[in-house]
Structures are given as structure tokens and as C-alpha cells.
Motif scaffolding. Structure first.
Motif, mmCIF file in Angstrom:
data_model
loop_
_atom_site.group_PDB
_atom_site.id
_atom_site.type_symbol
_atom_site.label_atom_id
_atom_site.label_comp_id
_atom_site.label_asym_id
_atom_site.label_seq_id
_atom_site.Cartn_x
_atom_site.Cartn_y
_atom_site.Cartn_z
ATOM 1 N N PRO A 108 0.828 -1.214 0.000
ATOM 2 C CA PRO A 108 0.000 0.000 0.000
ATOM 3 C C PRO A 108 0.862 1.263 0.000
ATOM 4 O O PRO A 108 2.000 1.253 0.480
ATOM 5 N N VAL A 109 0.308 2.354 -0.529
ATOM 6 C CA VAL A 109 1.090 3.564 -0.791
ATOM 7 C C VAL A 109 1.717 4.162 0.464
ATOM 8 O O VAL A 109 2.932 4.368 0.534
ATOM 9 N N TYR A 110 0.912 4.468 1.474
ATOM 10 C CA TYR A 110 1.446 5.168 2.644
ATOM 11 C C TYR A 110 2.377 4.275 3.456
ATOM 12 O O TYR A 110 3.387 4.750 4.000
ATOM 13 N N SER A 111 2.067 3.003 3.547
ATOM 14 C CA SER A 111 2.957 2.081 4.248
ATOM 15 C C SER A 111 4.300 1.983 3.532
ATOM 16 O O SER A 111 5.355 1.876 4.185
ATOM 17 N N THR A 112 4.273 2.037 2.219
ATOM 18 C CA THR A 112 5.516 1.982 1.456
ATOM 19 C C THR A 112 6.305 3.273 1.622
ATOM 20 O O THR A 112 7.543 3.259 1.675
ATOM 21 N N ILE A 113 5.594 4.413 1.719
ATOM 22 C CA ILE A 113 6.277 5.680 2.010
ATOM 23 C C ILE A 113 7.002 5.583 3.350
ATOM 24 O O ILE A 113 8.155 6.011 3.481
ATOM 25 N N VAL A 114 6.327 5.014 4.350
ATOM 26 C CA VAL A 114 6.972 4.807 5.653
ATOM 27 C C VAL A 114 8.227 3.958 5.480
ATOM 28 O O VAL A 114 9.275 4.233 6.073
ATOM 29 N N SER A 115 8.136 2.928 4.642
ATOM 30 C CA SER A 115 9.250 1.997 4.479
ATOM 31 C C SER A 115 10.479 2.638 3.837
ATOM 32 O O SER A 115 11.585 2.109 3.967
ATOM 33 N N VAL A 116 10.292 3.773 3.145
ATOM 34 C CA VAL A 116 11.439 4.413 2.487
ATOM 35 C C VAL A 116 11.885 5.693 3.194
ATOM 36 O O VAL A 116 12.873 6.307 2.787
ATOM 37 N N THR A 117 11.175 6.096 4.261
ATOM 38 C CA THR A 117 11.514 7.373 4.905
ATOM 39 C C THR A 117 11.742 7.292 6.404
ATOM 40 O O THR A 117 12.488 8.107 6.954
ATOM 41 N N LEU A 118 11.115 6.361 7.095
ATOM 42 C CA LEU A 118 11.124 6.360 8.558
ATOM 43 C C LEU A 118 11.763 5.098 9.143
ATOM 44 O O LEU A 118 12.026 4.134 8.410
ATOM 45 N N LYS A 119 11.995 5.130 10.439
ATOM 46 C CA LYS A 119 12.479 3.963 11.157
ATOM 47 C C LYS A 119 11.373 3.302 11.974
ATOM 48 O O LYS A 119 11.428 2.110 12.263
ATOM 49 N N ARG A 135 4.838 0.381 19.281
ATOM 50 C CA ARG A 135 5.661 1.081 18.291
ATOM 51 C C ARG A 135 5.841 0.169 17.092
ATOM 52 O O ARG A 135 6.132 -1.020 17.254
ATOM 53 N N LEU A 136 5.663 0.725 15.910
ATOM 54 C CA LEU A 136 5.681 -0.064 14.678
ATOM 55 C C LEU A 136 6.969 0.213 13.933
ATOM 56 O O LEU A 136 7.265 1.355 13.595
ATOM 57 N N PHE A 137 7.726 -0.839 13.648
ATOM 58 C CA PHE A 137 9.078 -0.670 13.157
ATOM 59 C C PHE A 137 9.245 -0.991 11.670
ATOM 60 O O PHE A 137 8.476 -1.767 11.089
ATOM 61 N N VAL A 138 10.281 -0.381 11.091
ATOM 62 C CA VAL A 138 10.700 -0.666 9.718
ATOM 63 C C VAL A 138 11.926 -1.576 9.796
ATOM 64 O O VAL A 138 12.887 -1.278 10.506
ATOM 65 N N SER A 139 11.891 -2.688 9.067
ATOM 66 C CA SER A 139 13.005 -3.632 9.102
ATOM 67 C C SER A 139 14.192 -3.108 8.299
ATOM 68 O O SER A 139 14.056 -2.191 7.479
ATOM 69 N N GLU A 140 15.348 -3.702 8.524
ATOM 70 C CA GLU A 140 16.519 -3.387 7.712
ATOM 71 C C GLU A 140 16.312 -3.926 6.299
ATOM 72 O O GLU A 140 15.638 -4.930 6.100
ATOM 73 N N TYR A 141 16.917 -3.252 5.329
ATOM 74 C CA TYR A 141 16.721 -3.657 3.930
ATOM 75 C C TYR A 141 17.429 -4.975 3.621
ATOM 76 O O TYR A 141 18.523 -5.258 4.111
ATOM 77 N N ALA A 142 16.780 -5.767 2.770
ATOM 78 C CA ALA A 142 17.393 -6.967 2.186
ATOM 79 C C ALA A 142 16.655 -7.261 0.888
ATOM 80 O O ALA A 142 15.513 -6.830 0.688
ATOM 81 N N LEU A 143 17.290 -7.995 0.003
ATOM 82 C CA LEU A 143 16.664 -8.343 -1.271
ATOM 83 C C LEU A 143 15.396 -9.160 -1.048
ATOM 84 O O LEU A 143 15.353 -10.017 -0.152
ATOM 85 N N PRO A 144 14.366 -8.915 -1.857
ATOM 86 C CA PRO A 144 13.118 -9.683 -1.733
ATOM 87 C C PRO A 144 13.361 -11.186 -1.905
ATOM 88 O O PRO A 144 14.230 -11.600 -2.670
ATOM 89 N N THR A 146 14.642 -13.330 0.096
ATOM 90 C CA THR A 146 15.847 -13.899 0.699
ATOM 91 C C THR A 146 15.644 -14.263 2.163
ATOM 92 O O THR A 146 14.743 -13.749 2.832
ATOM 93 N N GLU A 147 16.529 -15.140 2.653
ATOM 94 C CA GLU A 147 16.515 -15.489 4.070
ATOM 95 C C GLU A 147 16.852 -14.264 4.914
ATOM 96 O O GLU A 147 16.341 -14.102 6.026
ATOM 97 N N GLU A 148 17.709 -13.386 4.383
ATOM 98 C CA GLU A 148 18.078 -12.178 5.108
ATOM 99 C C GLU A 148 16.870 -11.283 5.327
ATOM 100 O O GLU A 148 16.676 -10.742 6.420
ATOM 101 N N LEU A 149 16.054 -11.118 4.288
ATOM 102 C CA LEU A 149 14.830 -10.318 4.445
ATOM 103 C C LEU A 149 13.938 -10.934 5.515
ATOM 104 O O LEU A 149 13.371 -10.225 6.349
ATOM 105 N N ALA A 150 13.811 -12.259 5.497
ATOM 106 C CA ALA A 150 12.970 -12.946 6.480
ATOM 107 C C ALA A 150 13.473 -12.699 7.894
ATOM 108 O O ALA A 150 12.689 -12.391 8.801
ATOM 109 N N ARG A 151 14.784 -12.793 8.097
ATOM 110 C CA ARG A 151 15.357 -12.564 9.433
ATOM 111 C C ARG A 151 15.179 -11.124 9.875
ATOM 112 O O ARG A 151 14.839 -10.844 11.039
ATOM 113 N N LEU A 165 8.515 -3.331 5.644
ATOM 114 C CA LEU A 165 9.744 -3.839 5.038
ATOM 115 C C LEU A 165 10.448 -2.701 4.316
ATOM 116 O O LEU A 165 9.866 -2.074 3.428
ATOM 117 N N ARG A 166 11.686 -2.428 4.703
ATOM 118 C CA ARG A 166 12.438 -1.305 4.143
ATOM 119 C C ARG A 166 12.444 -1.334 2.608
ATOM 120 O O ARG A 166 12.755 -2.344 2.007
#
Length: 225
Positions: A108-119, A135-144, A146-151, A165-166
Motif C-alpha cells: 500500500p502507498v502510505y505504508s511503502t512511504i513509511v518503508s522508504v523514509t522512517l524507522k 511502536r511499529l518498526f521498519v526492518s533493515e533492507y534486504a533483497l526480496p 531472501t533469508e536475510e529479508l525474512a530474518r 519492510l524497508r
């Protein structure tokens, strides 16, 4: 190990109702404009099996027979199509969160904006705190996919019902698909409120002790079984 896999396949019985519910919720996700095209994925855990949407398959053409079923290690036990590329994410969440039986991943648009701007999004509105977490968190970036994204996702998710998801999108979880979808809608609304509020001026934050009480109330007594 091969014998264990064979035994698992022989005992498996496809649950049409679960598959149909995934299809119905996939259409709701599309109707709500929470994702575009073939992006996003939905799953349900049933005992030792995970029912999940196929990779790159349009929601408007999805039927129960297209739903894929895998075991807890990701081995396919039903279906001709390839499961969603984010299967590792779903497996990781189910492994770490015994309370979760449904997962919805959208863009979704606003959630994705959060994922590219906030922590994170602090506790700003009561329904979000109750349904999603303090508190709702943004994960660290990883390739879609991948196991890294999952972790990274499960680390940021914690005991909440959503994680951003960042540079990617939103994941929500629930006891069932209804709760997961409500979490998706509330997360997107909360993201919009926070982004718009930041543009207006100083944002009022709920006291931490109140946020904790509200979250506990939802988890212990507010939800209907």
C-alpha cells in the motif's frame, strides 16, 4: 529425511475451505487497492502445513486449485505452480510466532512511504496501538525473497502485528485472515495519519504506559474468539 517427506505427503489432505478463504481475501486485498498487479502474497498455517498464494499469479484469476501447500520446511506437498517468492518470510514468521496463523504481505502507498523514509511509527492513535503494537518498526533492507529479508522482518516485527519492510511494503499477521486484513487496513491508515500529521506540525504521542495498557487490553480481552 526422504522417508519423512514421503510420509508427510501421504498423510496430507488438501483443505479446500482454507484455499478458498485465501482466494477470497486475495480479492479483498485487490479491491482495497492494497497492492497492484501480481505483487503481494497471502498464507495460512494449518497444523504442519502452509497454504500460500502462487508466484506472479493475478488475483482476479486465482482459484482454490492454484493455492500451493508446503510443509514447515518449504517442501511442496500440493499444487502445480511455484509458491510465492516470499515463502522464506512466511516460514520464518510461523516458526518464530506460534500465535500467528495468517500472513498478508501488501504494497500500500502510505505504508511503502513509511518503508522508504522512517524507522518507526510511535504510538499515535489508540486503534493502531491496540491492534498492531505500541511502536511499529521498519526492518533493515534486504533483497526480496531472501533469508536475510525474512530474518530482518521477524526482528522488526517482534510481538507486533505488522512490520514495514524497508524499501518494499507491509507485512501483517493475525490469528486468522480476518485479523491480518484488519491489521493491514489499520497499518495503512496509521501510516497515512502519521505522514500527514508530520506535515502539519508537532505530533502528539500517547504516553508509553497508556500504549502498553491498550495493547494488553486488546491481546487479553478485546478480541473475540
Amino acid at each position: 529425511m526422504a522417508k519423512k517427506t514421503k510420509k508427510s505427503v501421504e498423510k496430507f489432505s488438501f483443505n479446500y475451505d482454507i484455499a478458498e478463504s485465501i482466494v477470497n481475501y486475495a480479492r479483498k486485498v485487490s479491491e482495497e487497492g492494497l497492492t497492484k498487479g501480481t505483487w503481494g502474497n497471502i498464507s495460512v498455517r494449518d497444523g504442519g502445513y502452509i497454504y500460500i498464494t502462487p508466484s506472479g499469479f493475478p488475483y482476479d484469476k486465482l482459484t482454490p486449485k492454484h493455492i500451493i501447500v508446503v510443509d514447515n520446511e518449504g517442501r511442496k506437498v500440493y499444487g502445480e505452480l511455484t509458491p510465492s517468492s516470499e515463502l522464506p518470510l512466511h516460514i520464518e514468521i510461523y516458526e518464530k510466532r506460534a500465535d500467528v496463523h495468517a500472513i498478508i504481505h501488501t504494497h500500500p502507498v502510505y505504508s511503502t512511504i513509511v518503508s522508504v523514509t522512517l524507522k518507526e511509527i510511535p504510538p499515535i492513535v489508540e486503534d493502531a496501538v491496540m491492534i498492531l503494537g505500541e511502536r511499529l518498526f521498519v526492518s533493515e533492507y534486504a533483497l526480496p525473497g531472501t533469508e536475510e529479508l525474512a530474518r530482518n522482518a521477524i526482528k522488526a516485527l517482534g510481538n507486533n502485528h505488522c512490520v514495514f519492510l524497508r524499501n518494499h511494503g507491509l507485512v501483517t499477521v493475525g490469528e486468522n485472515l480476518q485479523e491480518a486484513l484488519i491489521a493491514t487496513l489499520v497499518a495503512e491508515k496509521t501510516a497515512q495519519i502519521y505522514i500527514e500529521a508530520l506535515r502539519v506540525g508537532k505530533v502528539s504521542i500517547l504516553p508509553d504506559e497508556h500504549a502498553k495498557l491498550l495493547r494488553e487490553k486488546y491481546l487479553k480481552s478485546y478480541r473475540q474468539k
